[in-house]
Scaffold this motif. Sequence first.
Motif, PDB file in Angstrom:
ATOM      1  N   GLY A  14       0.823  -1.209   0.000  1.00  0.00           N
ATOM      2  CA  GLY A  14       0.000   0.000   0.000  1.00  0.00           C
ATOM      3  C   GLY A  14       0.851   1.251   0.000  1.00  0.00           C
ATOM      4  N   LEU A  15       1.924   1.231   0.770  1.00  0.00           N
ATOM      5  CA  LEU A  15       2.846   2.356   0.788  1.00  0.00           C
ATOM      6  C   LEU A  15       3.540   2.499  -0.563  1.00  0.00           C
ATOM      7  CD1 LEU A  15       4.299   4.691   2.153  1.00  0.00           C
ATOM      8  CD2 LEU A  15       5.891   3.016   3.155  1.00  0.00           C
ATOM      9  N   MET A  16       3.853   1.377  -1.201  1.00  0.00           N
ATOM     10  CA  MET A  16       4.466   1.445  -2.525  1.00  0.00           C
ATOM     11  C   MET A  16       3.563   2.221  -3.479  1.00  0.00           C
ATOM     12  SD  MET A  16       5.236  -1.294  -5.506  1.00  0.00           S
ATOM     13  CE  MET A  16       3.661  -0.911  -6.233  1.00  0.00           C
ATOM     14  N   ILE A  17       2.265   1.959  -3.426  1.00  0.00           N
ATOM     15  CA  ILE A  17       1.328   2.675  -4.291  1.00  0.00           C
ATOM     16  C   ILE A  17       1.393   4.173  -4.007  1.00  0.00           C
ATOM     17  CG2 ILE A  17      -1.124   3.028  -4.800  1.00  0.00           C
ATOM     18  CD1 ILE A  17      -1.473  -0.039  -4.368  1.00  0.00           C
ATOM     19  N   LEU A  18       1.386   4.550  -2.734  1.00  0.00           N
ATOM     20  CA  LEU A  18       1.438   5.971  -2.385  1.00  0.00           C
ATOM     21  C   LEU A  18       2.752   6.610  -2.818  1.00  0.00           C
ATOM     22  CD1 LEU A  18      -0.271   6.195   1.129  1.00  0.00           C
ATOM     23  CD2 LEU A  18      -1.276   6.474  -1.148  1.00  0.00           C
ATOM     24  N   VAL A  19       3.852   5.891  -2.688  1.00  0.00           N
ATOM     25  CA  VAL A  19       5.153   6.410  -3.116  1.00  0.00           C
ATOM     26  C   VAL A  19       5.143   6.666  -4.622  1.00  0.00           C
ATOM     27  CG1 VAL A  19       7.600   5.803  -3.406  1.00  0.00           C
ATOM     28  CG2 VAL A  19       6.491   5.446  -1.197  1.00  0.00           C
ATOM     29  N   VAL A  20       4.655   5.700  -5.375  1.00  0.00           N
ATOM     30  CA  VAL A  20       4.606   5.848  -6.832  1.00  0.00           C
ATOM     31  C   VAL A  20       3.708   7.022  -7.214  1.00  0.00           C
ATOM     32  CG1 VAL A  20       3.839   4.753  -8.984  1.00  0.00           C
ATOM     33  CG2 VAL A  20       5.168   3.447  -7.304  1.00  0.00           C
ATOM     34  N   LEU A  21       2.548   7.122  -6.586  1.00  0.00           N
ATOM     35  CA  LEU A  21       1.635   8.224  -6.886  1.00  0.00           C
ATOM     36  C   LEU A  21       2.278   9.569  -6.563  1.00  0.00           C
ATOM     37  CD1 LEU A  21      -1.731   6.701  -5.621  1.00  0.00           C
ATOM     38  CD2 LEU A  21      -0.966   6.951  -7.998  1.00  0.00           C
ATOM     39  N   LYS A  22       3.021   9.636  -5.477  1.00  0.00           N
ATOM     40  CA  LYS A  22       3.702  10.884  -5.114  1.00  0.00           C
ATOM     41  C   LYS A  22       4.778  11.214  -6.147  1.00  0.00           C
ATOM     42  CE  LYS A  22       3.340  13.542  -2.323  1.00  0.00           C
ATOM     43  NZ  LYS A  22       2.699  14.879  -2.430  1.00  0.00           N
ATOM     44  N   GLN A  23       5.495  10.209  -6.632  1.00  0.00           N
ATOM     45  CA  GLN A  23       6.514  10.457  -7.653  1.00  0.00           C
ATOM     46  C   GLN A  23       5.874  10.963  -8.951  1.00  0.00           C
ATOM     47  OE1 GLN A  23       8.528   6.536  -7.425  1.00  0.00           O
ATOM     48  NE2 GLN A  23      10.396   7.759  -7.269  1.00  0.00           N
ATOM     49  N   VAL A  24       4.787  10.344  -9.358  1.00  0.00           N
ATOM     50  CA  VAL A  24       4.102  10.796 -10.576  1.00  0.00           C
ATOM     51  C   VAL A  24       3.585  12.217 -10.369  1.00  0.00           C
ATOM     52  CG1 VAL A  24       2.138  10.398 -12.131  1.00  0.00           C
ATOM     53  CG2 VAL A  24       3.544   8.461 -11.357  1.00  0.00           C
TER      54      VAL A  24
END
Length: 187
Positions: A75-85
């Motif tokens: 779940g954190l991976m998803i948030l990290v990726v979304l923040k990078q995008v």
Amino acid sequence: AIKTALTFLKQLNISLPEEPTQEEIGLALQKMQDSLSDKSIRSLIDLPIMTTPHKILAMRIMGAIIGATYVASPGLMILVVLKQVDLSLKYGNLSESSYSYALYGLILCGVVGKTESGYQFGQLALDLLKRLDEKGLQVSAVHVFNGHVRFWKEHLRETLPPLLGNYQTGLETGNLEMTGYSVQMYT
């Protein structure tokens, strides 16, 4: 690694929960969809180059913990990726954006069920690498695209040559983590 990165990211005014709830993930996915609603995926390749030093640093820190978050806190991976995008949309592209776009493609295909958009983000990742002439993160983006995105639209056999070729590129660039993942996926 995750705790250290999150602490450092806080100093860069980026706050992410160590263990996000489904609601937080859903809201972040919706926010990203809203941010992209008036843009074509293809047009993102024309974003300017990111020049803000603390945003570049944040992108690199988040990129460094993707593997750890994938295993320990998806779940954190998803948030990290979304923040990078999100940072790429606001401040421009850099080589790390290609990896983020490929990972967002993975999320769209495997989590959200938007195969076409996910595939387009994977293509965007590879095209951006070519434009930037970047080999360092090529192994990461090629692995994610061929190992997690491409097969949603193309025959699995199409993923094999790039994954195998990624082995040599990974050895040349020193990205041994993604080299190992690529060989594992190829096998």
